[in-house]
Design an enzyme around this catalytic site. Structure first.
Site, mmCIF file in Angstrom:
data_model
loop_
_atom_site.group_PDB
_atom_site.id
_atom_site.type_symbol
_atom_site.label_atom_id
_atom_site.label_comp_id
_atom_site.label_asym_id
_atom_site.label_seq_id
_atom_site.Cartn_x
_atom_site.Cartn_y
_atom_site.Cartn_z
ATOM 1 N N ASP A 38 0.813 -1.221 0.000
ATOM 2 C CA ASP A 38 0.000 0.000 0.000
ATOM 3 C C ASP A 38 0.850 1.276 0.000
ATOM 4 O OD1 ASP A 38 -2.173 -1.835 0.479
ATOM 5 O OD2 ASP A 38 -1.713 -1.740 2.619
ATOM 6 N N GLU A 49 -11.701 -0.188 -3.170
ATOM 7 C CA GLU A 49 -10.876 0.410 -2.122
ATOM 8 C C GLU A 49 -9.724 1.180 -2.780
ATOM 9 O OE1 GLU A 49 -9.456 -2.893 0.211
ATOM 10 O OE2 GLU A 49 -8.272 -3.725 -1.426
#
Length: 375
Positions: A67, A274
């Site tokens: 991420d 997301e």
């Protein structure tokens, strides 16, 4: 689930082989090595994939990272990733096996240079309101202060978003005693507009709990839209002047097709799942995001940070591993995509590694799709 590995585009990309160095020492670890089992507490990879089929190699290999949120501060590239750890938790749809507990800050002078690990910047124990799962963070700077935004589950097991402050982009960061009022779900991404306004985007379905906030308050029951209804929307809120709270009630970010029709919840190849991110190019706002179970990084373009954003295409095709998450940043006249896959762990989806490659905007504003792995 196994990922489709497609190769439908070809173009010249960076063939980066970067080294990672632990903490601030000059000693570095080859990016091809699995994280050390003694120092990181990990097992060797179960499967070895042909490294020559990956267009890029991991930026660091002494820890697992995912991420990556990349920013330029004081002329240097800083990366704010989550840090994966091995766990005995059984994989499930709520993501309990993504049991991250601290954040490291990484930096580099330019792509191709060694990556510096500045060590632990924030731990779960540093956050009074949090109980577990420090998932994907982001950071920004204002007036010489640095702000780290992060999701975590509170004592009741509900995701909220916190903020921590530092005088340095590398931390350590000091967490506020309470989460941001009115915050929920996961994947905060902060965007500074040209007028000096700061906005926080957030949201994620399934494990990110966005589907439990459809009434405006948290419910233990999932509520997904009907097949003919618009998909669940990511959220946006302008930040307060002190960067510690929302200056407004979070609102929906509309994603639509070329005809102006909202994307449907069953449109899994295009709807939001997301990993929101926003960058600005030639006066247009680019909203990019993960489609989740179809494993694309997709994007839409709009005229306002609030949207609506019209779907335009794919930034990144599926990577090795279930999740895909990214950031896009301009540095020294070029654009770069930071992303992750599971190369180092041999495909273990909760043990990932971050990478970077050059990103190309065409003359018409479209983004040239990136294929991270050749089958």
């Amino acid at each position: 689930m196994p990922l489709p590995l497609r190769h439908c585009f070809s173009f010249t990309l960076l063939g980066l082989l970067l080294l990672g160095c632990q903490d601030k020492s000059a000693e570095s670890t080859p990016a091809t090595a699995a994280p050390d089992a003694t120092s990181a507490g990990v097992a060797p990879p179960k499967v070895i994939y042909d490294r020559n089929k990956f267009i890029n190699q991991p930026l660091v290999s002494h820890i697992y990272t995912a991420d990556p949120s990349a920013h330029v501060f004081n002329g240097r590239l800083y990366i704010y990733p989550s840090r994966d750890i091995p766990t005995d938790k059984t994989p499930n749809e709520t993501g309990d096996h993504f049991d991250m507990r601290d954040y490291h800050v990484l930096s580099l002078e330019k792509p191709g240079d060694p990556v510096v690990d500045h060590g632990v910047a924030l731990t779960l124990e540093d956050v009074p309101w949090a109980s577990r799962q420090l998932w994907a963070p982001d950071a920004t700077e204002k007036d010489g202060k640095y702000y780290l935004y992060f999701p975590a589950k509170n004592k009741e097991g509900i995701f909220q978003i916190g903020v921590a402050l530092s005088d340095s982009p590398t931390g350590p960061f000091n967490a506020e005693p309470e989460p941001i009022k009115g915050s929920f779900s996961i994947d905060p991404a902060v965007f500074k507009d040209d007028d000096g306004s700061y906005y926080l985007y957030f949201g994620g379905i399934r494990g990110g709990q966005l589907q439990r906030w459809t009434t405006g308050t948290y419910s233990d029951t999932d509520a997904y839209p009907a097949s003919n209804q618009p998909a669940l929307s990511p959220k946006i809120a302008r930040l307060s002047d002190d960067m510690l709270q929302f200056a407004e009630v979070p609102r929906d970010v509309l994603l639509q097709d070329e005809g102006g029709t909202p994307l449907l919840g069953t449109d899994n190849n295009r709807r939001f799942f997301e990993a929101a991110w926003v960058h600005k190019y030639n006066g247009k706002y680019y909203f990019s995001y993960s489609t989740g179970d179809t494993h694309y990084i997709a994007y839409g373009v709009g005229d306002s940070p609030y949207g609506p954003f019209t779907y335009k295409g794919i930034v990144l095709t599926p990577v090795l591993g279930w999740t895909t998450h990214h950031s896009i940043v301009e540095y020294q006249g070029k654009w770069y995509l930071f992303y992750h896959d599971a190369q180092l762990s041999g495909g273990e989806t909760h043990l990932r590694n971050i990478k970077v490659t050059e990103l190309v905007h065409h003359d018409d504003g479209s983004i040239q799709p990136i294929v991270p792995y050749s089958n």
